[in-house]
Each structure stands twice: as structure tokens, then as C-alpha cells.
Motif scaffolding. Structure first.
Motif, short mmCIF file in Angstrom:
data_model
loop_
_atom_site.label_atom_id
_atom_site.label_comp_id
_atom_site.label_asym_id
_atom_site.label_seq_id
_atom_site.Cartn_x
_atom_site.Cartn_y
_atom_site.Cartn_z
N ASP A 80 21.48 52.41 63.39
CA ASP A 80 20.37 52.93 62.59
C ASP A 80 19.10 52.14 62.84
O ASP A 80 18.04 52.72 63.12
CB ASP A 80 20.75 52.89 61.11
CG ASP A 80 19.66 53.49 60.22
OD1 ASP A 80 19.01 54.46 60.66
OD2 ASP A 80 19.46 52.99 59.10
N TYR A 83 17.76 52.50 66.38
CA TYR A 83 17.04 53.77 66.51
C TYR A 83 15.67 53.69 65.84
O TYR A 83 14.67 54.17 66.39
CB TYR A 83 17.88 54.88 65.88
CG TYR A 83 17.33 56.28 66.07
CD1 TYR A 83 17.59 57.00 67.23
CD2 TYR A 83 16.56 56.89 65.07
CE1 TYR A 83 17.09 58.28 67.41
CE2 TYR A 83 16.05 58.16 65.25
CZ TYR A 83 16.32 58.86 66.41
OH TYR A 83 15.82 60.12 66.59
N GLN A 84 15.61 53.06 64.66
CA GLN A 84 14.33 52.93 63.96
C GLN A 84 13.32 52.13 64.76
O GLN A 84 12.12 52.45 64.78
CB GLN A 84 14.54 52.29 62.59
CG GLN A 84 15.21 53.18 61.56
CD GLN A 84 15.26 52.54 60.19
OE1 GLN A 84 14.32 51.87 59.77
NE2 GLN A 84 16.38 52.73 59.50
#
Length: 360
Positions: A80, A83-84
């Protein structure tokens, strides 16, 4: 300020170490090849409160900057947040002439390095360690994120352009964080530097002794061990695996308790004690494990944490270790202080000693 050249087959880069040396950043970056279009600083929500503004003020007169703040702790080494970080880089229009700066400890360095390695198939990055633990992780190019089934299982080898180790940044660290990093210093001494081992026993009686020149000394000596091993085996096809002394069980403990419930260094310390005990049985030698337990306890390492865990579950975790082959557990064992090797160990012996530690 001292400079050490880190040499690998793929790259040679400088490591600068000293106090209050962040001001060297602009001149260091100017030496890099080509014009830098933009710099993305990745840091965490603890370090940003202490040091981000200083770095921004040093670089803003020269470079276009953007920053991205992740949560502190192992939970940030995830798909997560990986990806951010990429999303932020794309929105900020970073290109192949851009740089990433990893401002933080091992978690930030691992995540930011993996982001740099994969953004547009790879852009340069610089490590600015802010913890003692990062003296190990900032050097050598191992960058990765965690999977729920194993730590650092998704990553690459990707060397930084430079490491800037300003030891004055470590003054804000709590004792628990210093202890975590000191475990890796002990590891470096035990695997390859007998002189450092004796120096630590004589000069570092508690975490409060890790100040100024003594702190610089342990960081530099630990990095020299790491650099020597990495120069010989950049991609961990051989000797570099000895840097995992204490980590096979240590990583299993971290995963089994839940990432963040125990510090990496505390888990590795317990892993080293277990590896020493296992070495005694495997080689039929006396390494005086009880004296190591006393020494580790004097620093506050949680030597009894195994009593909270299940041996069977730990073994299953250990089988997923990157050194394992065909479900066989391979561990770094110690013949004597300063001499270790990777050995395939009988699961029955590991189970026996784990049961003694967990239920004894």
C-alpha cells in the motif's frame, strides 16, 4: 567528517560520517552525474517532526523538492505505501533525472530505496540514516517491502548514490531504538571483528555510553564489516549471507509476534543467542552462551521472549527464510567469535532447542 568508499561490482559510492554534516548535501548532489530535475524526500511521521524542515531548508535554495511522509514502523513496508509513494512521484512529475532521498531509519531506507529502484525502472537515491540500526541497512543496496508471510520478501539489490550519516541526528532517538541498532553492531563484531567485540565489552557498558566519538566509532566499524562483505558478494550468492546471523529466528519472531510488536534489533539479539546455543550443539563446542545472555541482558534485550511463542509456528516461519532451500532450514552458525558460516541444520535439533527455550 570521515569518508568511506563503499565498493561493489555494480557501483562505488561515498559514505560520509560525522556530526552536523547535512550542510554537505548540496555539494554532494552537485557531484552526481547530470542535472537533478526534482528531489522527492521520503520520511516518516516521527522523523519529519525532527529533521525534515532542516533538510528542506538546506536543499530548497538549489533544488525543486517534494516530500512524502509515511507512518513510522514496519507497517509502512507494505504494498500500500509502496504504491502511495509511486502515486505521489507520478503526481509530482518526477522523471528519470529526479532523485529520491531516504530520510529515516531502516524502514524508510528499505521502502524509499525500493521505490527508487522501480520508479520508471530506476532513478537514483541517497540514504540519510537517522537511526543506529540504519548503519546496517543503509549500506549494501538491499531494498524491500514485507509480505504478511515473510519480512523483506519483495525487493531488489539497488545501490544508493551516497550515504550521508550525520550522527547528530541520532540524539533524538529513545533508548529502545538505540538498543535495536546496537544489536546489529554486536552482530558485525561477532561475525567478523574480534577486536570490535572486545572493544564493545570494554567501552559500551550501557546504552548511555553510545555518545559522540564512541558512537561514531561503533557506526564506522560496523559499516566497515558490512562494506567488506558486500564488496565480496553484492547479491548474496555466497558470503553475504553471514550478515543474517541471528536473523533467521529473529525475523520469525518479528512475524509471529506481529511486525512492530518487537523491535528488529531486540528480535535479532534473541536470534543471535539462539544461534550461539545451536552452534554449541552443532559443533560440540562451548561458546559460553550463558555469558552472552548476561551481556545481552545488561543492555536490556528481552532474552525471555521465546517463552511467549510456539516452536512449531516459529519453525514454519524459519522455513520461509530466504536462505532456506527445499524446505530445509539454513542458519548462520558460529564456530568461534569472528568466524561464522551458513549451515543446513536438522529440524529436529532446532525444534528441541526451541522447545527448551519456549517451555523451559
Amino acid at each position: 567528517m570521515e569518508e568511506l568508499q563503499i565498493k561493489t561490482n555494480s557501483k562505488q559510492y561515498p559514505l560520509l560520517i560525522g556530526s552536523n554534516i547535512l550542510t554537505e548535501l548540496p555539494s554532494l548532489l552537485k557531484k552526481m552525474k547530470g542535472k537533478i530535475s526534482k528531489i522527492m524526500i521520503i520520511t516518516d511521521d516521527t522523523i519529519s517532526n525532527y529533521h525534515l524542515q532542516s533538510v528542506l531548508e538546506i536543499l530548497e535554495p538549489v533544488y525543486k523538492l517534494t516530500s512524502f511522509i509515511i507512518p513510522s514502523g514496519e507497517k509502512a513496508k507494505s504494498f500500500d505505501y509502496f504504491y502511495q509513494c509511486h502515486t505521489h512521484a507520478l503526481k509530482e512529475k518526477l522523471d528519470r533525472s529526479s532523485f529520491v532521498i531516504a530520510l529515516g531509519g531502516g524502514v524508510v531506507g528499505d521502502l524509499a530505496g525500493f521505490v527508487a529502484a522501480t520508479y520508471m525502472r530506476g532513478i537514483p537515491f541517497v540514504q540519510i540514516p537517522t537511526t543506529l540500526l540504519a548503519h546496517d541497512s543503509a549500506v549494501g543496496g538491499k531494498v524491500a517491502i514485507n509480505h504478511e508471510l515473510g519480512k523483506n520478501m519483495i525487493g531488489v539489490f539497488y545501490q544508493p548514490e551516497a550515504v550521508v550519516y550525520d550522527v547528530s541526528l541520532l540524539k533524538t532517538l529513545p533508548e529502545a531504538e538505540m538498543r535495536s541498532g546496537f544489536a546489529e553492531v554486536i552482530k558485525h563484531a561477532l561475525i567478523k571483528d574480534v577486536d570490535l567485540y572486545h572493544w564493545l565489552q570494554k567501552n559500551i557498558l550501557s546504552m548511555s555510553d553510545l555518545q559522540e566519538k564512541k558512537l561514531e566509532h561503533v557506526i564506522l566499524q560496523g559499516i566497515k564489516v558490512k562494506a567488506e562483505v558486500v564488496a565480496e558478494d553484492e547479491f548474496e550468492t555466497g558470503i553475504r549471507a553471514i550478515l543474517n546471523f541471528g536473523h533467521t529466528l529473529g525475523h520469525a519472531i518479528e512475524a509471529e509476534l506481529g511486525y512492530g510488536k518487537i523491535s528488529h534489533g531486540d528480535a535479532v539479539a534473541v536470534g543471535m543467542l539462539f544461534a550461539i546455543r545451536l552452534s554449541e550443539r552443532h559443533y560440540n563446542v562451548d561458546l559460553f552462551q550463558s555469558s552472552f545472555i548476561t551481556w545481552f541482558e545488561s543492555y536490556g534485550y528481552p532474552t525471555n521472549v521465546l517463552k511467549e511463542l510456539n516452536p512449531d509456528l516459529l519453525i514454519e516461519r524459519m522455513k520461509r527464510d530466504k536462505k532456506s532451500v527445499e524446505d530445509k532450514i539454513r542458519m548462520v552458525l558460529m564456530r568461534e567469535i569472528g568466524s561464522v558460516e551458513v549451515v543446513e541444520v536438522e529440524e529436529s535439533l532446532i525444534r528441541l532447542l526451541l522447545e527448551e527455550a519456549c517451555h523451559g
